[in-house]
Design a protein around this motif. Structure first.
Motif, PDB file in Angstrom:
ATOM      1  N   HIS B 264       1.109  -0.742   0.029  1.00 34.06           N
ATOM      2  CA  HIS B 264      -0.119   0.167  -0.252  1.00 34.06           C
ATOM      3  C   HIS B 264       0.939   0.621   0.123  1.00 34.06           C
ATOM      4  N   VAL B 265       0.598   2.251  -0.173  1.00 35.92           N
ATOM      5  CA  VAL B 265       1.016   3.382  -0.403  1.00 35.92           C
ATOM      6  C   VAL B 265       0.372   4.705   1.161  1.00 35.92           C
ATOM      7  N   THR B 266       0.567   4.020   2.450  1.00 34.35           N
ATOM      8  CA  THR B 266      -0.856   4.978   2.859  1.00 34.35           C
ATOM      9  C   THR B 266       0.380   4.343   4.061  1.00 34.35           C
ATOM     10  N   GLY B 267       1.012   5.460   4.644  1.00 32.25           N
ATOM     11  CA  GLY B 267       1.365   5.856   5.955  1.00 32.25           C
ATOM     12  C   GLY B 267       3.321   6.412   5.254  1.00 32.25           C
ATOM     13  N   LEU B 268       3.801   6.779   6.364  1.00 32.39           N
ATOM     14  CA  LEU B 268       5.142   7.899   6.070  1.00 32.39           C
ATOM     15  C   LEU B 268       6.093   6.715   5.676  1.00 32.39           C
ATOM     16  N   ALA B 269       6.283   5.085   6.013  1.00 32.77           N
ATOM     17  CA  ALA B 269       7.031   4.506   5.548  1.00 32.77           C
ATOM     18  C   ALA B 269       6.760   3.668   4.523  1.00 32.77           C
ATOM     19  N   ALA B 270       5.183   3.777   4.268  1.00 33.74           N
ATOM     20  CA  ALA B 270       5.204   2.936   2.788  1.00 33.74           C
ATOM     21  C   ALA B 270       5.354   3.974   1.745  1.00 33.74           C
ATOM     22  N   ARG B 413       0.365  13.740   1.646  1.00 30.77           N
ATOM     23  CA  ARG B 413      -0.765  14.011   2.457  1.00 30.77           C
ATOM     24  C   ARG B 413      -2.646  13.433   2.193  1.00 30.77           C
ATOM     25  N   GLY B 414      -2.833  12.118   1.748  1.00 32.62           N
ATOM     26  CA  GLY B 414      -3.506  11.351   1.727  1.00 32.62           C
ATOM     27  C   GLY B 414      -3.444  10.706   2.925  1.00 32.62           C
ATOM     28  N   LEU B 418      -5.859  11.275   6.149  1.00 35.51           N
ATOM     29  CA  LEU B 418      -6.478  10.042   7.180  1.00 35.51           C
ATOM     30  C   LEU B 418      -6.299   9.778   9.000  1.00 35.51           C
ATOM     31  N   ILE B 419      -5.004  10.684   9.391  1.00 40.13           N
ATOM     32  CA  ILE B 419      -4.835  10.872  10.862  1.00 40.13           C
ATOM     33  C   ILE B 419      -6.018  11.316  10.684  1.00 40.13           C
ATOM     34  N   PHE B 420      -5.941  12.920  10.265  1.00 46.39           N
ATOM     35  CA  PHE B 420      -6.820  13.348  11.042  1.00 46.39           C
ATOM     36  C   PHE B 420      -8.337  12.980  11.629  1.00 46.39           C
TER      37      PHE B 420
END
Ligand code: SF4
Lengths: 476, 456
Positions: B264-270, B413-414, B418-420
């Motif tokens: 996936h490409v969600t999160g800082l590391a990804a 950005r995404g 999601l975090i917010f």
């Protein structure tokens, strides 16, 4: 087994639709007519059976088949309950490949057992689907065995999707009730005012809109079949004095067979529109009297009608002015067309088209009675043509089911949902007022002129004089 | 080590699973001018259609071969042929994606082979692409059907050759866990590196909720079929999600284009890994805008982690989507208290949780006791209410909220969005949350006063 059932349903003498068909047409059955590969739409018989029976709210409804049937469809109807919620839980055997190879009967039995042990429902309905019908699972036998061993009625509903249309499924659901449910229990008490209401599924709580009317007349719904029903109510439905059939095509054969078996007279009525609601109440009173209710019921009914009609017309008067002459394209499944037509007529709206896809000749005759010989009845309107009609402004509002909503919305035309996924109830006098209030709200919503404004990059932009040219100022 | 627990129940309770054919149809809707066709009885199509309409709030073109009991027994090739003919006439699609159902698979047909013969009988179909994907109901859920369809598109349309490559073109095989808005975001990120992406399927073109000015009886946009044929010319393929691995492998086999799999490409590391790959492929440094987005994400993580810390979160979703969200939650200091996926997947072993159940929403309801938040599709709204927990709606279907398909949760950005969204929901439901925030502000002011007084 299913074949015999189907033949019986297709020969239903209470179904005017079938009786008008030739012998040959009838043999082909309800589904054969419009199923063109690549151009077919609509639910299957399983869907219809589930729609009819799921409003038995305290029962468990178990779908026997691979995931598509229940996985894609559970939790999608607004049939409301005044109490139990078990009917909202989606149960399915979710068959895997091995189950299909080896047969799904054992898994079905285990699934029934799990449900009975964990939920203790008064009954479990088991729905056959295409795959389990094809591989020949003996669902009736499993249900019989489960009923005996678990001490809970387990009712097979033999309406696999490929048997035909949703409508056929409604009928097969009626057959299941007749074969396995109705008459298996005695009601605790009976009164001369006991009725059953057939084919009213309490979508968005519509049954509750008419129940107060009944209550004021002292009429008791012994069994709603099946809106907001409890299993024991349906099981004891054979002690009612009169059956009212609301959706005539769906459960009329059930009504006729109940007449044969238990001598319960029935009539077809509707709660859509003021005139129809009044007519239904009147007929109901007459039939109840003919079966022993006191004669003053009719007078009381007339008094109620007079009072309610006066109240409804007074409430509608202000809308009549705003809506008279507005043009409606009515695109329903066809089943309720004529009652909605009559309702719209009551407030002076113009019907530019009404679909009669699933209407009987009798329904069509009623529409003609209301609108004259040139009543604009249409069969199916392809989306492309409907898009054109709406973008050419041939109607001010489309009333239809959810499927066609985007045809209207993408042409920036007002739209109102009148199918079963809707969230608003339109039955009885109050329902009629609600319907008209919503038509008015939708038609006159300020969003329409707003979104039809030209974009800044269109030539027409600013011609209304709202946007002053700023360039001159900026350059000054 | 994550323990993956298979289901032992005979009865699925409140299914999480949908039919793979539905997933397949959704993938085909991301191809321009296409029309998915279910090879089965018509009810399956109606159900899938209604569910997608409720989720996307868009017209969904979908058709059926309308099999009856009789045609099923006799074999359905005639119906497929008739359906293609009728659809071609009425809808003029560029591509028809044919999806099998349990019914036609149980009967056992080789429609793929029959299609060849049909084509020969119908030379007038020369301008029409036909792709057949096997998506029986008993073969998985949304992700599996989606993956199988993308693989079928590649195997049917991409020529088997190792020709010259365009070094600035990259393929993205997008998984079903990406919303139309996610696809758009990925396109913009890739383009900001001066690369041109070929995204397959591209729901951003078709299901992003635009209002076309004339009636289109097929999908409203998406990957052009011609572009699918060009996939073999790209420098590299980015496969998004474990369920896109078979499709990516098929593409590599046919064309030699190497692929890189991102869960996936969600999160800082990804997101970092994705950006690093883009830097490598493009040979350019990250644009300023991207650098700034990363910095803003880090700020969001700093601000937000207080609200995630120590929270237990119950998630039910398709495997790759679940993995994406669970990884983010873990990175923010929350625990995955319960995790349920509809079908076994290799991705499950990588979920940062002690156990992953293969099951349904009934299982989630049992496992979620003691959690602080539920993340699942709209079907979970009632169970969340019964548990007294807030529900964050994610996945498919989301039918009781608007804008689900427009939610972005990929890239810096995404992830920040999601975090917010998650933090706000946790904040809303945390006991005394308002007091805490208010109190905090109060303290800050006091400190300020104190400092000022001292300075003064
Ligand atoms: S058509 Fe058959 S397989 Fe499809 S949903 Fe209906 S019952 Fe299930």
């Amino acid at each position: 087994m299913l074949k015999d059932k189907l033949a019986k349903v297709f020969n239903e003498p209470g179904c005017s639709h079938n009786q008008e068909k030739s012998e040959k047409e009838r043999k082909r059955g309800c589904s054969a007519k419009s199923l063109t590969p690549g151009a077919a739409a609509g639910g299957c018989a399983f869907d219809g059976a589930k729609i009819a029976l799921q409003p038995i709210t305290d029962a468990a409804h178990l779908v026997h088949g691979p995931i598509a049937c229940e996985g894609n469809s559970w939790d999608s109807r607004n049939s409301a309950s005044s109490g139990p919620t078990l009917y909202r839980t989606g149960f399915t055997t979710d068959l895997g490949e091995l189950d299909i190879i080896h047969g799904g009967e054992k898994k079905l039995y285990r699934a029934i057992k799990e449900i009975v042990h964990e939920r203790h429902p008064p009954a479990v309905f088991v729905y056959v689907t295409c795959v389990t019908a094809l591989i020949g699972d003996d669902v009736e036998a499993v249900c019989r065995a489960a009923s005996e061993r678990l001490g809970t009625p387990v009712i097979p509903v033999n309406a696999p999707g490929f048997a035909g249309s949703k409508n056929l499924g409604n009928k097969l659901a009626g057959e299941a009730l007749l074969d396995h449910v109705i008459g298996t229990l005695e009601p605790e008490t009976t009164t001369p005012f006991d009725i059953n209401v057939l084919g009213e599924y309490n979508v968005a709580g519509e049954l509750w809109q008419v129940q107060p009317l009944f209550a004021r007349l002292g009429i008791r719904i012994l069994a709603p079949i099946t809106g907001d029903a409890r299993y024991h109510q349906v099981a004891a439905a054979h002690r009612a004095r009169v059956n009212m059939v609301v959706c005539s095509q769906a459960l009329v054969s059930l009504a006729r067979q109940m007449q044969e078996r238990w001598e319960i007279p029935y009539f077809e009525g509707s709660f859509y529109g003021i005139a129809d609601t009044s007519m239904s109440l009147r007929t109901l009173a007459r039939l109840l009297i003919s079966r022993g209710a006191p004669a003053d019921l009719l007078e009381r009914t007339e008094a109620l009608i007079a009072e309610e009609e006066a109240r409804a017309f007074a409430a509608l008067a202000p809308y009549r002015e705003r809506l008279a002459g507005k043009r409606v394209l009515l695109y329903t499944g066809g089943v309720k067309s004529w009652s909605v037509v009559s309702a719209l007529h009551e407030i002076g709206m113009v019907i530019v088209g009404t679909s009669v896809r699933k209407s009987t000749d009798e329904d069509k005759e009623r529409i003609r009675e209301l609108m004259g010989e040139d009543a604009p009845m249409v069969d199916q309107i392809p989306a492309k043509q409907m898009y054109k009609m709406l973008s050419d402004g041939e109607a001010d509002i489309l009333m239809s089911g959810g499927r066609t909503q985007f045809v209207a919305l993408k042409t920036k035309t007002p739209w109102l949902d009148i199918n079963q996924e809707r969230h608003h109830a339109y039955a009885g006098y109050d329902g009629m007022i609600e319907l008209v209030r919503r038509i008015d709200g939708e038609l006159n919503n300020p969003v329409w002129p707003e979104i039809r404004r030209p974009a800044p990059w269109d030539a027409a932009f600013g011609s209304a004089g709202e946007a002053e040219p700023v360039a001159a100022e900026m350059h000054a | 080590m994550t323990e993956v627990v298979p289901s032992t129940k005979a009865c699925a309770v409140n299914p999480l699973k949908v039919s793979p054919a539905l997933g397949g149809a959704m993938a085909f809707l991301g191809v321009d001018g296409s029309l998915p066709l279910f090879h089965g009885s018509q009810g399956c199509t109606a159900f899938a259609l209604v569910l997608m309409v409720r989720h996307f709030h868009e017209a969904i073109p979908l058709q059926t071969t309308a099999m009856s009991e009789l045609t099923t027994i006799l074999g359905g090739a005639d119906n497929v042929e008739a359906a293609i003919g009728n659809i071609r006439e009425r809808n003029q699609p560029k591509l028809i994606g044919i999806l099998s159902t349990a019914l036609t698979e149980t009967r056992g047909e080789d429609i793929g082979a029959e299609l060849k013969a049909m084509r020969e009988r119908h030379p007038e179909w020369h301008d029409l692409d036909l792709v057949y994907a096997s998506t029986p109901d008993y073969g998985g859920s949304l992700e599996e059907g989606w993956g199988a369809s993308v693989k079928a598109m590649i195997e049917t349309l991409v020529p088997e050759e190792r020709g010259p490559r365009t070094l600035r073109q990259v393929n993205v095989l997008a998984g079903s866990h990406l919303t139309p808005a996610d696809a758009e975001e990925i396109r913009e990120i890739i383009e900001s590196f001066g690369l041109s992406p070929l995204i397959l399927p591209d729901l951003a073109g078709s299901l992003d909720g635009h209002v076309p000015d004339h009636h289109i009886p097929t999908s409203l946009g998406g990957t052009p079929p011609a572009a699918i044929r060009e996939l073999g010319r790209s420098a590299v393929t980015f496969a998004m999600g474990e369920h896109m691995r078979p499709a990516a492998e098929a593409l590599t086999r046919r064309t030699g284009v190497p692929f890189r799999l991102f869960d996936h490409v969600t999160g800082l590391a990804a997101s970092d890994a994705f950006i690093a790959a883009l830097m490598e492929v493009s040979g350019t440094p990250a644009p300023e805008r991207v650098k700034r987005e990363r910095s803003r994400l880090i700020d969001a993580m700093l601000d937000g982690h207080f609200f995630f810390e120590g929270k237990h979160i119950a998630i039910a979703a398709e495997s790759d989507l679940l993995l994406a969200v669970a990884a983010l939650l873990a990175a923010m200091g929350a625990h995955v208290g319960a995790a349920v996926i509809p079908c076994p997947s290799p991705a499950a072993a990588r979920v940062p949780a002690a156990r992953v159940l293969v099951g349904d929403l009934g299982d989630l309801e049992k496992a979620a006791h003691g959690c602080d938040l539920v993340i699942a599709n709209s079907h979970a709204r009632e169970l969340a209410e019964r548990l007294g927990l807030p529900l964050f709606r994610l996945g498919f279907p989301v039918f009781d909220r608007l804008g689900g398909p427009q939610r972005v949760s990929v890239g810096y950005r995404g992830t920040r969005c999601l975090i917010f969204d998650l933090a706000n929901l946790l904040l809303d439901h945390a006991a005394g949350a308002h007091a805490a925030v208010g109190g905090n502000a109060h303290e800050l002011l006091e400190e300020e006063h104190h400092a000022q007084a001292q300075a003064g």
